[in-house]
Design a protein around this motif. Structure first.
Motif, PDB file in Angstrom:
ATOM      1  N   ALA A 108      17.467  -1.609   8.937  1.00 39.75           N
ATOM      2  CA  ALA A 108      17.487  -0.166   9.216  1.00 39.75           C
ATOM      3  C   ALA A 108      16.835   0.645   8.111  1.00 39.75           C
ATOM      4  O   ALA A 108      16.658   1.856   8.256  1.00 39.75           O
ATOM      5  N   ASN A 109      16.475  -0.015   7.009  1.00 40.09           N
ATOM      6  CA  ASN A 109      15.922   0.709   5.867  1.00 40.09           C
ATOM      7  C   ASN A 109      14.931  -0.174   5.108  1.00 40.09           C
ATOM      8  O   ASN A 109      15.047  -0.358   3.899  1.00 40.09           O
ATOM      9  N   LEU A 110      13.955  -0.735   5.821  1.00 37.78           N
ATOM     10  CA  LEU A 110      12.966  -1.620   5.189  1.00 37.78           C
ATOM     11  C   LEU A 110      12.196  -0.880   4.105  1.00 37.78           C
ATOM     12  O   LEU A 110      11.758   0.261   4.304  1.00 37.78           O
ATOM     13  N   ASN A 111      12.011  -1.535   2.958  1.00 38.31           N
ATOM     14  CA  ASN A 111      11.207  -0.955   1.876  1.00 38.31           C
ATOM     15  C   ASN A 111       9.735  -1.313   2.136  1.00 38.31           C
ATOM     16  O   ASN A 111       9.126  -2.112   1.434  1.00 38.31           O
ATOM     17  N   LEU A 112       9.190  -0.709   3.181  1.00 38.80           N
ATOM     18  CA  LEU A 112       7.839  -1.027   3.636  1.00 38.80           C
ATOM     19  C   LEU A 112       6.769  -0.528   2.678  1.00 38.80           C
ATOM     20  O   LEU A 112       6.850   0.592   2.164  1.00 38.80           O
ATOM     21  N   VAL A 113       5.756  -1.358   2.478  1.00 37.35           N
ATOM     22  CA  VAL A 113       4.537  -0.920   1.797  1.00 37.35           C
ATOM     23  C   VAL A 113       3.359  -0.973   2.756  1.00 37.35           C
ATOM     24  O   VAL A 113       2.283  -0.468   2.461  1.00 37.35           O
ATOM     25  N   GLY A 114       3.563  -1.603   3.912  1.00 36.06           N
ATOM     26  CA  GLY A 114       2.521  -1.668   4.920  1.00 36.06           C
ATOM     27  C   GLY A 114       3.090  -2.069   6.260  1.00 36.06           C
ATOM     28  O   GLY A 114       4.153  -2.701   6.337  1.00 36.06           O
ATOM     29  N   LEU A 115       2.373  -1.652   7.300  1.00 39.24           N
ATOM     30  CA  LEU A 115       2.793  -1.969   8.654  1.00 39.24           C
ATOM     31  C   LEU A 115       1.557  -1.985   9.550  1.00 39.24           C
ATOM     32  O   LEU A 115       0.744  -1.059   9.501  1.00 39.24           O
ATOM     33  N   ALA A 116       1.418  -3.045  10.325  1.00 39.74           N
ATOM     34  CA  ALA A 116       0.347  -3.127  11.319  1.00 39.74           C
ATOM     35  C   ALA A 116       0.966  -2.960  12.691  1.00 39.74           C
ATOM     36  O   ALA A 116       2.054  -3.482  12.956  1.00 39.74           O
ATOM     37  N   LEU A 117       0.279  -2.225  13.544  1.00 38.22           N
ATOM     38  CA  LEU A 117       0.742  -1.966  14.901  1.00 38.22           C
ATOM     39  C   LEU A 117      -0.376  -2.258  15.875  1.00 38.22           C
ATOM     40  O   LEU A 117      -1.533  -1.923  15.625  1.00 38.22           O
ATOM     41  N   ARG A 118      -0.027  -2.856  17.013  1.00 39.46           N
ATOM     42  CA  ARG A 118      -0.998  -3.052  18.087  1.00 39.46           C
ATOM     43  C   ARG A 118      -0.265  -2.913  19.403  1.00 39.46           C
ATOM     44  O   ARG A 118       0.840  -3.422  19.577  1.00 39.46           O
ATOM     45  N   GLY A 119      -0.888  -2.194  20.302  1.00 37.02           N
ATOM     46  CA  GLY A 119      -0.299  -2.011  21.620  1.00 37.02           C
ATOM     47  C   GLY A 119      -1.080  -0.981  22.397  1.00 37.02           C
ATOM     48  O   GLY A 119      -2.199  -0.607  22.009  1.00 37.02           O
ATOM     49  N   PRO A 120      -0.495  -0.502  23.487  1.00 36.54           N
ATOM     50  CA  PRO A 120      -1.172   0.530  24.280  1.00 36.54           C
ATOM     51  C   PRO A 120      -1.525   1.743  23.413  1.00 36.54           C
ATOM     52  O   PRO A 120      -0.739   2.132  22.538  1.00 36.54           O
ATOM     53  N   LYS A 121      -2.696   2.297  23.650  1.00 35.70           N
ATOM     54  CA  LYS A 121      -3.198   3.400  22.825  1.00 35.70           C
ATOM     55  C   LYS A 121      -2.179   4.509  22.626  1.00 35.70           C
ATOM     56  O   LYS A 121      -1.938   4.949  21.505  1.00 35.70           O
ATOM     57  N   LYS A 122      -1.603   4.982  23.721  1.00 33.18           N
ATOM     58  CA  LYS A 122      -0.679   6.116  23.634  1.00 33.18           C
ATOM     59  C   LYS A 122       0.553   5.781  22.798  1.00 33.18           C
ATOM     60  O   LYS A 122       1.049   6.617  22.051  1.00 33.18           O
ATOM     61  N   ALA A 123       1.039   4.563  22.915  1.00 32.57           N
ATOM     62  CA  ALA A 123       2.215   4.156  22.153  1.00 32.57           C
ATOM     63  C   ALA A 123       1.895   4.076  20.658  1.00 32.57           C
ATOM     64  O   ALA A 123       2.684   4.517  19.824  1.00 32.57           O
ATOM     65  N   VAL A 124       0.743   3.521  20.306  1.00 30.67           N
ATOM     66  CA  VAL A 124       0.346   3.460  18.892  1.00 30.67           C
ATOM     67  C   VAL A 124       0.124   4.872  18.365  1.00 30.67           C
ATOM     68  O   VAL A 124       0.539   5.199  17.249  1.00 30.67           O
ATOM     69  N   ASP A 125      -0.502   5.735  19.165  1.00 35.46           N
ATOM     70  CA  ASP A 125      -0.706   7.129  18.736  1.00 35.46           C
ATOM     71  C   ASP A 125       0.614   7.812  18.431  1.00 35.46           C
ATOM     72  O   ASP A 125       0.713   8.582  17.470  1.00 35.46           O
ATOM     73  N   LYS A 126       1.641   7.546  19.219  1.00 31.32           N
ATOM     74  CA  LYS A 126       2.970   8.125  18.963  1.00 31.32           C
ATOM     75  C   LYS A 126       3.519   7.622  17.634  1.00 31.32           C
ATOM     76  O   LYS A 126       4.134   8.370  16.883  1.00 31.32           O
ATOM     77  N   ALA A 127       3.318   6.352  17.336  1.00 29.84           N
ATOM     78  CA  ALA A 127       3.839   5.764  16.116  1.00 29.84           C
ATOM     79  C   ALA A 127       3.160   6.316  14.869  1.00 29.84           C
ATOM     80  O   ALA A 127       3.785   6.435  13.821  1.00 29.84           O
ATOM     81  N   VAL A 128       1.878   6.645  14.959  1.00 24.66           N
ATOM     82  CA  VAL A 128       1.143   7.132  13.766  1.00 24.66           C
ATOM     83  C   VAL A 128       1.000   8.655  13.754  1.00 24.66           C
ATOM     84  O   VAL A 128       0.329   9.203  12.885  1.00 24.66           O
ATOM     85  N   LYS A 129       1.660   9.318  14.704  1.00 21.93           N
ATOM     86  CA  LYS A 129       1.559  10.778  14.795  1.00 21.93           C
ATOM     87  C   LYS A 129       1.960  11.420  13.465  1.00 21.93           C
ATOM     88  O   LYS A 129       2.990  11.105  12.886  1.00 21.93           O
ATOM     89  N   GLY A 130       1.093  12.293  12.981  1.00 21.19           N
ATOM     90  CA  GLY A 130       1.342  12.995  11.725  1.00 21.19           C
ATOM     91  C   GLY A 130       0.843  12.279  10.497  1.00 21.19           C
ATOM     92  O   GLY A 130       0.819  12.863   9.413  1.00 21.19           O
ATOM     93  N   LEU A 131       0.430  11.019  10.611  1.00 16.29           N
ATOM     94  CA  LEU A 131      -0.101  10.291   9.465  1.00 16.29           C
ATOM     95  C   LEU A 131      -1.577  10.583   9.286  1.00 16.29           C
ATOM     96  O   LEU A 131      -2.283  10.859  10.255  1.00 16.29           O
ATOM     97  N   SER A 132      -2.055  10.489   8.072  1.00 15.28           N
ATOM     98  CA  SER A 132      -3.465  10.727   7.763  1.00 15.28           C
ATOM     99  C   SER A 132      -4.217   9.417   7.681  1.00 15.28           C
ATOM    100  O   SER A 132      -3.662   8.399   7.240  1.00 15.28           O
ATOM    101  N   LEU A 133      -5.472   9.455   8.087  1.00 16.70           N
ATOM    102  CA  LEU A 133      -6.338   8.295   7.864  1.00 16.70           C
ATOM    103  C   LEU A 133      -6.440   8.079   6.353  1.00 16.70           C
ATOM    104  O   LEU A 133      -6.419   9.039   5.565  1.00 16.70           O
ATOM    105  N   HIS A 134      -6.522   6.827   5.957  1.00 14.57           N
ATOM    106  CA  HIS A 134      -6.627   6.484   4.532  1.00 14.57           C
ATOM    107  C   HIS A 134      -7.899   7.076   3.951  1.00 14.57           C
ATOM    108  O   HIS A 134      -8.951   7.042   4.564  1.00 14.57           O
ATOM    109  N   ARG A 135      -7.785   7.608   2.746  1.00 11.31           N
ATOM    110  CA  ARG A 135      -8.948   8.192   2.054  1.00 11.31           C
ATOM    111  C   ARG A 135      -9.529   7.200   1.084  1.00 11.31           C
ATOM    112  O   ARG A 135      -8.919   6.394   0.520  1.00 11.31           O
TER     113      ARG A 135
END
Length: 135
Positions: A108-135
């Motif tokens: 419930a509280n993973l100390n994540l440093v990275g996460l990969a996601l793959r799935g239907p476009k709309k579902a992935v878009d929901k998961a990354v909503k509000g995040l910025s592309l890496h600079r």
């Protein structure tokens, strides 16, 4: 063009070398989870064969820990293919040890440093909503 989308999210407070390392590991996880998404091998003009790469774009995002955890929650809710990378994995020396430290994490509280996601476009878009592309 593609029914699915791939997003790689890396924590924004890591040194550059760690960010690149995490993204590389996450990309291999996506390729392993979706072998059908691999394209044909590359062949140069002299006939030398090279390996295959994922046949669709992968977008790389950056986030803080709460942003990664939110993307993880949405990914689980939407049953996306996910590959996590937690901070404790930096201290291990091999794959089995990575799985051991991951298993020891609070789900419930993973100390994540990275996460990969793959799935239907709309579902992935929901998961990354509000995040910025890496600079």
């Amino acid at each position: 063009m593609f029914d699915t989308k791939v997003a790689l999210i890396v924590r924004n407070d890591l040194p550059t070398w760690q960010r690149l390392n995490v993204v590389a590991f996450l990309a291999t996880g996506i390729a392993a989870a979706a072998p059908d998404a691999l394209g044909e091998p590359y062949v140069d003009a002299s006939g030398h064969r090279y390996g295959s790469m994922l046949g669709q774009p992968m977008l790389v995002f950056e986030a803080d820990l709460p942003g990664l955890q939110a993307a993880h929650r949405v990914g689980r809710e939407r049953e996306l293919t996910m590959q996590p990378y937690v901070f404790a994995m930096f201290a291990t020396g091999h794959d089995e040890a990575n799985r051991e430290v991951f298993l020891a994490e609070d789900p419930a509280n993973l100390n994540l440093v990275g996460l990969a996601l793959r799935g239907p476009k709309k579902a992935v878009d929901k998961a990354v909503k509000g995040l910025s592309l890496h600079r």
